[in-house]
Structures are given as C-alpha cells and as structure tokens.
Design a protein around this motif. Sequence first.
Motif, PDB file in Angstrom:
ATOM      1  N   GLU A  33       0.837  -1.201   0.000  1.00 30.75           N
ATOM      2  CA  GLU A  33       0.000   0.000   0.000  1.00 30.75           C
ATOM      3  C   GLU A  33       0.872   1.251   0.000  1.00 30.75           C
ATOM      4  O   GLU A  33       1.887   1.316   0.706  1.00 30.75           O
ATOM      5  CB  GLU A  33      -0.898  -0.018   1.245  1.00 30.75           C
ATOM      6  N   LEU A  34       0.466   2.253  -0.760  1.00 33.56           N
ATOM      7  CA  LEU A  34       1.142   3.549  -0.792  1.00 33.56           C
ATOM      8  C   LEU A  34       0.255   4.557  -0.082  1.00 33.56           C
ATOM      9  O   LEU A  34      -0.938   4.660  -0.382  1.00 33.56           O
ATOM     10  CB  LEU A  34       1.388   4.005  -2.230  1.00 33.56           C
ATOM     11  N   VAL A  35       0.840   5.297   0.879  1.00 33.67           N
ATOM     12  CA  VAL A  35       0.064   6.269   1.653  1.00 33.67           C
ATOM     13  C   VAL A  35       0.793   7.606   1.704  1.00 33.67           C
ATOM     14  O   VAL A  35       2.010   7.675   1.511  1.00 33.67           O
ATOM     15  CB  VAL A  35      -0.213   5.765   3.089  1.00 33.67           C
ATOM     16  N   VAL A  88       4.222   1.802   2.040  1.00 30.82           N
ATOM     17  CA  VAL A  88       5.204   2.859   1.777  1.00 30.82           C
ATOM     18  C   VAL A  88       4.558   4.195   2.088  1.00 30.82           C
ATOM     19  O   VAL A  88       3.490   4.520   1.558  1.00 30.82           O
ATOM     20  CB  VAL A  88       5.681   2.863   0.305  1.00 30.82           C
ATOM     21  N   TYR A  89       5.204   4.930   2.963  1.00 27.13           N
ATOM     22  CA  TYR A  89       4.809   6.311   3.246  1.00 27.13           C
ATOM     23  C   TYR A  89       5.572   7.179   2.248  1.00 27.13           C
ATOM     24  O   TYR A  89       6.786   7.318   2.333  1.00 27.13           O
ATOM     25  CB  TYR A  89       5.156   6.662   4.686  1.00 27.13           C
ATOM     26  N   ILE A  90       4.858   7.733   1.263  1.00 22.99           N
ATOM     27  CA  ILE A  90       5.503   8.542   0.221  1.00 22.99           C
ATOM     28  C   ILE A  90       5.812   9.924   0.788  1.00 22.99           C
ATOM     29  O   ILE A  90       4.914  10.631   1.245  1.00 22.99           O
ATOM     30  CB  ILE A  90       4.619   8.658  -1.033  1.00 22.99           C
ATOM     31  N   GLN A  91       7.083  10.293   0.746  1.00 27.21           N
ATOM     32  CA  GLN A  91       7.503  11.599   1.241  1.00 27.21           C
ATOM     33  C   GLN A  91       7.606  12.637   0.131  1.00 27.21           C
ATOM     34  O   GLN A  91       7.431  13.818   0.372  1.00 27.21           O
ATOM     35  CB  GLN A  91       8.851  11.469   1.949  1.00 27.21           C
ATOM     36  N   ASP A  92       7.905  12.183  -1.086  1.00 28.86           N
ATOM     37  CA  ASP A  92       8.078  13.120  -2.192  1.00 28.86           C
ATOM     38  C   ASP A  92       7.871  12.385  -3.506  1.00 28.86           C
ATOM     39  O   ASP A  92       8.276  11.237  -3.648  1.00 28.86           O
ATOM     40  CB  ASP A  92       9.483  13.727  -2.141  1.00 28.86           C
ATOM     41  N   LEU A  93       7.235  13.062  -4.451  1.00 26.95           N
ATOM     42  CA  LEU A  93       7.059  12.543  -5.801  1.00 26.95           C
ATOM     43  C   LEU A  93       7.272  13.718  -6.740  1.00 26.95           C
ATOM     44  O   LEU A  93       6.521  14.688  -6.706  1.00 26.95           O
ATOM     45  CB  LEU A  93       5.655  11.944  -5.976  1.00 26.95           C
ATOM     46  N   GLN A  94       8.339  13.666  -7.545  1.00 28.72           N
ATOM     47  CA  GLN A  94       8.739  14.790  -8.393  1.00 28.72           C
ATOM     48  C   GLN A  94       8.759  14.392  -9.859  1.00 28.72           C
ATOM     49  O   GLN A  94       9.187  13.298 -10.205  1.00 28.72           O
ATOM     50  CB  GLN A  94      10.155  15.247  -8.015  1.00 28.72           C
ATOM     51  N   LYS A 112       9.332   5.865   2.720  1.00 27.00           N
ATOM     52  CA  LYS A 112       9.812   5.012   3.805  1.00 27.00           C
ATOM     53  C   LYS A 112       8.982   3.737   3.792  1.00 27.00           C
ATOM     54  O   LYS A 112       7.755   3.784   3.753  1.00 27.00           O
ATOM     55  CB  LYS A 112       9.678   5.727   5.149  1.00 27.00           C
ATOM     56  N   ALA A 113       9.673   2.604   3.814  1.00 23.98           N
ATOM     57  CA  ALA A 113       9.016   1.302   3.806  1.00 23.98           C
ATOM     58  C   ALA A 113       8.751   0.834   5.232  1.00 23.98           C
ATOM     59  O   ALA A 113       9.605   0.989   6.116  1.00 23.98           O
ATOM     60  CB  ALA A 113       9.886   0.276   3.081  1.00 23.98           C
ATOM     61  N   TYR A 114       7.568   0.272   5.441  1.00 22.84           N
ATOM     62  CA  TYR A 114       7.160  -0.233   6.746  1.00 22.84           C
ATOM     63  C   TYR A 114       6.562  -1.630   6.604  1.00 22.84           C
ATOM     64  O   TYR A 114       5.981  -1.969   5.575  1.00 22.84           O
ATOM     65  CB  TYR A 114       6.089   0.661   7.371  1.00 22.84           C
TER      66      TYR A 114
END
Length: 118
Positions: A33-35, A88-94, A112-114
């Motif tokens: 899951e992507l969050v 995955v907690y998405i911190q940035d998408l460029q 960051k993967a959890y």
Amino acid sequence: MKVVLNAVVFTVVGLSLFGCTAKQTVPGAETVELVNERPDQSQCKFLGEVVGSQGNWLTGDLTSNKDLIIGARNELRNEAYKLGGNLVYIQDLQNTNAHGSLGTTNTTGVGKAYKCSY
C-alpha cells in the motif's frame, strides 16, 4: 559502423512507435500500500528508505506522464517488498523535464518502507 547506425535508428523508431510502458510490480508487490500520511508507529516497523523512478532523457518523451508516475510508484512497491514491507509512506514525488524535452522525462518517488501488522 553501418550496422550500429541501423540498430540505433531501429531502436529509436521502435520506441517512438510503441512508446514505453510503466514498470511492472514483481509478484507479491502489488499488495504493498502507498500512503501520504505517516503510519501508526505502534503497528508499523520502519524497514528503510525506498526510491522509485521511471524515465530518462531518451525514454521520457516517449512515455506517457501516467506511465511515468505508475512506473515510479510500482518501483516503490517493489523496493518495499524486497525489504519485507507492506506499506510505503511517500515523502516526495517529483516530475522533471530534461533541457529541450517535450514534457516530463522522469518521475521519482522517495518514501519510507514499513511492515505493518494491521
């Protein structure tokens, strides 16, 4: 020299006719899951940082923006899955544009993967 030139021309023509598709997930990674919000630390263990990217100066103009984004997100899933993660907690998408390009040439995501127990 002529053989090399013919191979280059064939490759460029082939890419321009068919474009490039999004990177695929490895078997099992499609469940990651992507969050956009940091997960509950009491239920999730941090495993490491992950990076996902698709496109470059050659293929970026030949790949749809949608496929650039999907490919980068799928690579984030793949990298998290390799670490044993399920989120995955998405911190940035460029999105970036190469000089002289027709549009977006690369999409890169950092997260960051959890491993979460819920």
